[in-house]
Design an enzyme around this catalytic site. Structure first.
Site, PDB file in Angstrom:
ATOM      1  N   SER A  82      37.145  43.095  34.608  1.00 10.93           N
ATOM      2  CA  SER A  82      36.848  42.238  33.474  1.00 10.93           C
ATOM      3  C   SER A  82      35.715  42.977  32.568  1.00 10.93           C
ATOM      4  O   SER A  82      35.050  43.596  33.008  1.00 10.93           O
ATOM      5  CB  SER A  82      36.252  40.842  33.874  1.00 10.93           C
ATOM      6  OG  SER A  82      35.549  40.137  32.871  1.00 10.93           O
ATOM      7  N   TYR A 121      29.453  37.337  40.193  1.00  8.35           N
ATOM      8  CA  TYR A 121      30.678  37.656  39.506  1.00  8.35           C
ATOM      9  C   TYR A 121      30.841  39.009  38.809  1.00  8.35           C
ATOM     10  O   TYR A 121      31.399  39.792  38.713  1.00  8.35           O
ATOM     11  CB  TYR A 121      31.279  36.695  38.811  1.00  8.35           C
ATOM     12  CG  TYR A 121      32.833  37.015  38.547  1.00  8.35           C
ATOM     13  CD1 TYR A 121      33.883  36.773  39.241  1.00  8.35           C
ATOM     14  CD2 TYR A 121      32.892  37.049  36.951  1.00  8.35           C
ATOM     15  CE1 TYR A 121      35.075  37.284  38.715  1.00  8.35           C
ATOM     16  CE2 TYR A 121      34.196  37.323  36.411  1.00  8.35           C
ATOM     17  CZ  TYR A 121      35.337  37.323  37.160  1.00  8.35           C
ATOM     18  OH  TYR A 121      36.541  37.620  36.833  1.00  8.35           O
TER      19      TYR A 121
END
Length: 241
Positions: free
Chosen positions: A142, A164
């Protein structure tokens, strides 16, 4: 190895993972649907087969050594080898995750799935990938893991989900190290960002569909033999580290 290209997609029972499996299947590939939940895995396989994909289920918990080893054995028995591995399985760990308040156990759990799980699965599948004519490893990352974007003035990366976000930065570093070690072997290893995609991972808040989010994995899984390795890409091109 069979003449048919064989792929394994982890976390393929829903969302981007399912769409990656579907799009690879549309190429005529045989696709292993890796997932922990048996019912969801079976449902995904049935749906993919109904749409014409040569899919088979692979019981796979990326956090469990025995599960990953058994998955490798199953793929060897059912498919005879492996050409492409897409490491898609990931968790957020729940929100909020501000650095000053996050439970260390949350960070540990996210890294176990999003990073160590990738290492565990990749190493288990490498013997088969080494036997492929055009092996590819695609790690779904990401852009929130980009240190450059995180520190660029005026760039809004949204909230600060420390577990994350850091897991994706960690995954990017791992991707580079695999590419360096495997350089010259023909195994191309890259990280891909699907963009802000609406899935249950983010409460369906994304602006892209899972079908759109799967596009980068499709591109990296089908790179030519002289394609890049050790890179970080999205649909627009190269993502800064």
């Amino acid at each position: 190895m069979s003449e048919q290209t064989i792929a394994l997609v982890t976390g393929a029972n829903k969302g981007i993972g399912y769409e990656i499996a579907a799009r690879l299947g549309a190429l005529g590939w045989r696709v292993g649907v890796g997932a922990r939940d048996r019912q969801r895995r079976d449902t995904a396989v049935e749906k993919l087969r109904a749409a014409g994909t040569d899919a088979f289920g692979v019981a796979l918990d990326v956090t469990d050594d025995a599960s990953v080893a058994a998955a490798a054995e199953l793929i060897a028995e059912r498919a005879g080898g492996l050409d492409v591995l897409v490491n898609n399985a990931a968790i957020t760990g729940g929100m909020p995750q501000t650095p000053t308040t996050v439970d260390p156990a949350t960070v540990r759990g996210v890294v176990e799935t999003n990073v160590i799980g990738v290492v565990r699965v990749t190493n288990a599948m490498l013997p088969m990938l080494r036997g492929s004519a055009s092996p590819r490893i695609v790690n779904i990352s990401s852009s929130v893991g980009s240190l450059v974007l995180q520190t660029t003035p005026g760039v809004d990366m949204g909230p600060v989900p420390v577990a994350y976000l850091a897991s994706k930065t960690f995954l990017n570093a791992v991707t580079v190290q695999y590419a360096k070690e495997l350089d010259g072997t023909g195994i191309l290893v890259n990280a891909g960002c699907p963009g802000f995609t609406a899935t249950d991972l983010n409460g369906f808040q994304g602006v892209r569909t899972p079908h759109q989010g799967a596009a980068i994995a499709l591109r990296l899984a089908t790179l030519p033999d002289d394609g890049p390795t050790g890179g970080f890409f999205d649909d627009a091109g190269t993502v800064p580290w």
